[in-house]
Design a protein around this motif. Structure first.
Motif, mmCIF file in Angstrom:
data_model
loop_
_atom_site.group_PDB
_atom_site.id
_atom_site.type_symbol
_atom_site.label_atom_id
_atom_site.label_comp_id
_atom_site.label_asym_id
_atom_site.label_seq_id
_atom_site.Cartn_x
_atom_site.Cartn_y
_atom_site.Cartn_z
ATOM 1 N N LEU A 64 62.740 41.885 -23.901
ATOM 2 C CA LEU A 64 63.160 42.766 -22.640
ATOM 3 C C LEU A 64 64.110 43.680 -23.117
ATOM 4 N N THR A 65 64.519 43.799 -24.155
ATOM 5 C CA THR A 65 65.384 45.192 -24.764
ATOM 6 C C THR A 65 64.547 46.374 -25.053
ATOM 7 N N TYR A 66 63.422 46.131 -24.980
ATOM 8 C CA TYR A 66 62.498 46.975 -25.459
ATOM 9 C C TYR A 66 62.251 48.079 -24.082
ATOM 10 N N PRO A 67 62.226 49.336 -24.436
ATOM 11 C CA PRO A 67 61.910 50.279 -23.566
ATOM 12 C C PRO A 67 60.591 49.985 -22.490
ATOM 13 N N GLY A 68 60.987 49.763 -21.247
ATOM 14 C CA GLY A 68 59.664 49.465 -20.415
ATOM 15 C C GLY A 68 59.224 48.239 -20.314
ATOM 16 N N ALA A 69 59.848 47.408 -20.920
ATOM 17 C CA ALA A 69 59.461 45.898 -21.188
ATOM 18 C C ALA A 69 59.970 45.229 -19.615
ATOM 19 N N HIS A 70 59.136 44.153 -19.403
ATOM 20 C CA HIS A 70 59.173 43.484 -18.062
ATOM 21 C C HIS A 70 58.421 42.173 -18.540
ATOM 22 N N THR A 71 58.639 41.081 -17.505
ATOM 23 C CA THR A 71 57.964 39.811 -17.647
ATOM 24 C C THR A 71 56.837 39.954 -16.728
ATOM 25 N N LYS A 72 55.694 39.281 -17.082
ATOM 26 C CA LYS A 72 54.594 39.343 -16.376
ATOM 27 C C LYS A 72 54.252 37.762 -16.200
ATOM 28 N N SER A 73 53.661 37.574 -14.998
ATOM 29 C CA SER A 73 53.372 36.017 -14.801
ATOM 30 C C SER A 73 52.108 35.847 -14.394
ATOM 31 N N PRO A 74 51.036 35.704 -15.381
ATOM 32 C CA PRO A 74 49.633 35.459 -14.890
ATOM 33 C C PRO A 74 49.241 34.285 -14.430
ATOM 34 N N TRP A 75 49.955 33.295 -14.930
ATOM 35 C CA TRP A 75 49.729 31.790 -14.495
ATOM 36 C C TRP A 75 51.090 31.030 -14.065
ATOM 37 N N PRO A 76 51.073 30.306 -13.216
ATOM 38 C CA PRO A 76 52.447 29.742 -12.684
ATOM 39 C C PRO A 76 53.205 29.378 -13.806
ATOM 40 N N GLY A 77 54.392 29.567 -13.835
ATOM 41 C CA GLY A 77 55.562 29.059 -14.740
ATOM 42 C C GLY A 77 55.609 29.944 -16.013
ATOM 43 N N HIS A 78 54.571 30.571 -16.225
ATOM 44 C CA HIS A 78 54.572 31.524 -17.415
ATOM 45 C C HIS A 78 55.533 32.684 -17.246
ATOM 46 N N LEU A 79 56.256 33.253 -18.196
ATOM 47 C CA LEU A 79 56.972 34.660 -17.933
ATOM 48 C C LEU A 79 56.794 35.261 -19.325
ATOM 49 N N ASP A 80 55.470 35.961 -19.408
ATOM 50 C CA ASP A 80 55.115 36.448 -20.620
ATOM 51 C C ASP A 80 55.931 37.885 -20.632
#
Length: 128
Positions: free
Chosen positions: A21-37
């Motif tokens: 998450l320190t990278y420019p524009g990086a964010h978490t994405k949750s394609p499935w319940p419980g996942h934070l890719d």
């Protein structure tokens, strides 16, 4: 709902997510319940396991995938992603992942997935 039990690698999971998450524009994405890719511009650059489960990570490694696949814990990512240079690492319960190596994977994967303008904005210090 039952609570997930703690896994010793949960701290590694949190450390790698915070690093990504320190990278420019990086964010978490949750394609499935419980996942934070990890994603950039909604393009995933690291698929991560769920807290409480054995640690697993998948990254796009266009330069190092052949070398990565020589490691005993690595294999081509399923669903045909392996053909595009994606590599998955799976660790048995109690097995500690090599954090520094996986940070290198996250870095390479970010650079492969992020727009060129964001990659160019990375500081010289961060470039490897």
């Amino acid at each position: 709902m039952p609570s997930r039990r703690k896994n010793p690698t949960d701290a590694v999971l949190k450390e790698l997510r915070a690093f990504g998450l320190t990278y420019p524009g990086a964010h978490t994405k949750s394609p499935w319940p419980g996942h934070l890719d990890l994603a950039v511009k909604d393009k995933t650059f690291a698929f991560l396991s769920v807290e409480g489960e054995p640690f697993r990570i998948s990254c796009k490694l266009p330069q190092s995938h052949a070398t990565a696949l020589l490691l005993p814990f690595a294999e081509p990512t399923a669903y045909g992603l392996g053909k595009s240079g994606w590599v998955s690492a799976t660790f048995a319960e109690g097995e500690m992942p090599p954090v520094d190596l996986l940070k290198e994977w996250i870095d390479e994967s970010y650079r492969a997935q992020a727009p060129k303008k964001l990659v160019a904005s990375l500081s010289e210090k961060r470039k490897r």
